[in-house]
Design a protein around this motif. Structure first.
Motif, PDB file in Angstrom:
ATOM      1  N   HIS A 114      10.566 -52.284 -16.515  1.00  0.00           N
ATOM      2  CA  HIS A 114      11.094 -52.195 -15.144  1.00  0.00           C
ATOM      3  C   HIS A 114      11.755 -50.855 -14.825  1.00  0.00           C
ATOM      4  N   TYR A 115      12.369 -50.197 -15.838  1.00  0.00           N
ATOM      5  CA  TYR A 115      13.174 -49.016 -15.533  1.00  0.00           C
ATOM      6  C   TYR A 115      12.722 -47.733 -16.230  1.00  0.00           C
ATOM      7  N   VAL A 116      12.417 -47.802 -17.506  1.00  0.00           N
ATOM      8  CA  VAL A 116      12.075 -46.585 -18.241  1.00  0.00           C
ATOM      9  C   VAL A 116      10.664 -46.093 -17.894  1.00  0.00           C
ATOM     10  N   LYS A 117       9.689 -46.980 -17.970  1.00  0.00           N
ATOM     11  CA  LYS A 117       8.303 -46.564 -17.768  1.00  0.00           C
ATOM     12  C   LYS A 117       8.008 -46.036 -16.359  1.00  0.00           C
ATOM     13  N   PRO A 118       8.562 -46.628 -15.296  1.00  0.00           N
ATOM     14  CA  PRO A 118       8.325 -46.007 -13.984  1.00  0.00           C
ATOM     15  C   PRO A 118       8.800 -44.555 -13.923  1.00  0.00           C
ATOM     16  N   CYS A 119       9.873 -44.243 -14.653  1.00  0.00           N
ATOM     17  CA  CYS A 119      10.391 -42.864 -14.680  1.00  0.00           C
ATOM     18  C   CYS A 119       9.484 -41.924 -15.466  1.00  0.00           C
ATOM     19  N   GLY A 120       8.640 -42.454 -16.327  1.00  0.00           N
ATOM     20  CA  GLY A 120       7.669 -41.646 -17.059  1.00  0.00           C
ATOM     21  C   GLY A 120       6.320 -41.588 -16.371  1.00  0.00           C
ATOM     22  N   TYR A 121       5.906 -42.700 -15.772  1.00  0.00           N
ATOM     23  CA  TYR A 121       4.604 -42.752 -15.117  1.00  0.00           C
ATOM     24  C   TYR A 121       4.556 -41.942 -13.820  1.00  0.00           C
ATOM     25  N   ALA A 124       3.940 -38.297 -14.227  1.00  0.00           N
ATOM     26  CA  ALA A 124       2.603 -38.102 -14.805  1.00  0.00           C
ATOM     27  C   ALA A 124       1.503 -38.323 -13.774  1.00  0.00           C
ATOM     28  N   GLY A 125       1.874 -38.775 -12.587  1.00  0.00           N
ATOM     29  CA  GLY A 125       0.894 -38.963 -11.521  1.00  0.00           C
ATOM     30  C   GLY A 125       0.151 -40.286 -11.562  1.00  0.00           C
ATOM     31  N   VAL A 126       0.668 -41.255 -12.321  1.00  0.00           N
ATOM     32  CA  VAL A 126       0.046 -42.584 -12.313  1.00  0.00           C
ATOM     33  C   VAL A 126       0.228 -43.151 -10.907  1.00  0.00           C
ATOM     34  N   PRO A 127      -0.871 -43.405 -10.188  1.00  0.00           N
ATOM     35  CA  PRO A 127      -0.733 -43.780  -8.779  1.00  0.00           C
ATOM     36  C   PRO A 127      -0.134 -45.158  -8.542  1.00  0.00           C
ATOM     37  N   LEU A 128      -0.450 -46.113  -9.418  1.00  0.00           N
ATOM     38  CA  LEU A 128       0.073 -47.468  -9.267  1.00  0.00           C
ATOM     39  C   LEU A 128       0.467 -48.027 -10.623  1.00  0.00           C
ATOM     40  N   TYR A 129       1.687 -48.513 -10.707  1.00  0.00           N
ATOM     41  CA  TYR A 129       2.165 -49.156 -11.929  1.00  0.00           C
ATOM     42  C   TYR A 129       2.601 -50.562 -11.559  1.00  0.00           C
ATOM     43  N   LEU A 130       1.930 -51.557 -12.163  1.00  0.00           N
ATOM     44  CA  LEU A 130       2.173 -52.955 -11.858  1.00  0.00           C
ATOM     45  C   LEU A 130       2.907 -53.613 -13.019  1.00  0.00           C
ATOM     46  N   VAL A 131       4.039 -54.230 -12.725  1.00  0.00           N
ATOM     47  CA  VAL A 131       4.833 -54.938 -13.729  1.00  0.00           C
ATOM     48  C   VAL A 131       4.799 -56.422 -13.372  1.00  0.00           C
ATOM     49  N   LEU A 132       4.234 -57.215 -14.273  1.00  0.00           N
ATOM     50  CA  LEU A 132       4.162 -58.662 -14.088  1.00  0.00           C
ATOM     51  C   LEU A 132       5.242 -59.295 -14.955  1.00  0.00           C
ATOM     52  N   ASP A 133       6.188 -59.953 -14.325  1.00  0.00           N
ATOM     53  CA  ASP A 133       7.344 -60.488 -15.040  1.00  0.00           C
ATOM     54  C   ASP A 133       7.350 -62.010 -14.979  1.00  0.00           C
TER      55      ASP A 133
END
Length: 178
Positions: A114-121, A124-133
């Motif tokens: 939820h918090y660390v990976k969005p700050c890395g993606y 890096a230009g990852v256009p969409l990051y989906l987190v299923l919780d």
């Protein structure tokens, strides 16, 4: 990633080939394979996306590293890539060469997902990051990376449609995930 962390990362990855080894927040994280519940959610997401992916000539890759350009190397649950994406290594696709990156939250990964990976993606230009919780019964879609951050964060509770913007231009039925 150069230096001691890179060497330790490669050593751990080589010693534990059946595990998902990634670097997150500058630390090495070793994840066991997912539970049947975790894998069922991944399967259901694939089932929801597969028509669009096949129609557009894209591919779904599980267990591939996403190269962010920084010290972190993430191994999400699945990555959707266009035909002939730009690769950093044989085992790592360039973040900005993805169409969608998705993670299913496990008991140990909630904070990172939820918090660390969005700050890395985002940088890096990852256009969409989906987190299923599954613990919250919600799907969070991060989009519109700009200036090293995602400008849009959309949360859909179980049963609410989640709209994937261009190039997807479609909604995902979140009720089908849980």
């Amino acid at each position: 990633m150069a230096g001691p962390l890179e060497e330790r990362f490669r050593t751990v990855r080589d010693l534990l080939p059946d595990y998902r080894v990634e670097t997150t927040g500058g630390r090495i994280v070793v994840n066991e394979s997912g539970t049947w519940q975790h894998n069922t959610i991944v399967f259901r997401l694939i089932r929801l996306l597969i028509g669009t992916v096949v129609d557009r000539g894209w591919e779904i890759w599980p267990n591939i590293t996403v190269y962010t350009g920084g010290v972190d190397r993430y191994v999400p649950d699945l990555v959707v890539v266009p035909r002939s994406p730009l690769m950093r290594f044989d085992h790592a696709v360039q973040g900005d060469s993805t169409l969608l990156v998705a993670d299913v939250v496990s008991a140990d990964s909630a904070y990172d997902d939820h918090y660390v990976k969005p700050c890395g993606y985002a940088p890096a230009g990852v256009p969409l990051y989906l987190v299923l919780d599954p613990f919250q019964g919600a799907a969070t879609l991060f989009g519109e990376p700009s200036g090293g951050k995602y400008r849009r964060e959309t949360v859909a509770a179980a049963g609410e449609p989640l709209v994937l913007p261009a190039p997807w231009d479609r909604a995902v039925d979140t009720a089908a995930l849980w």
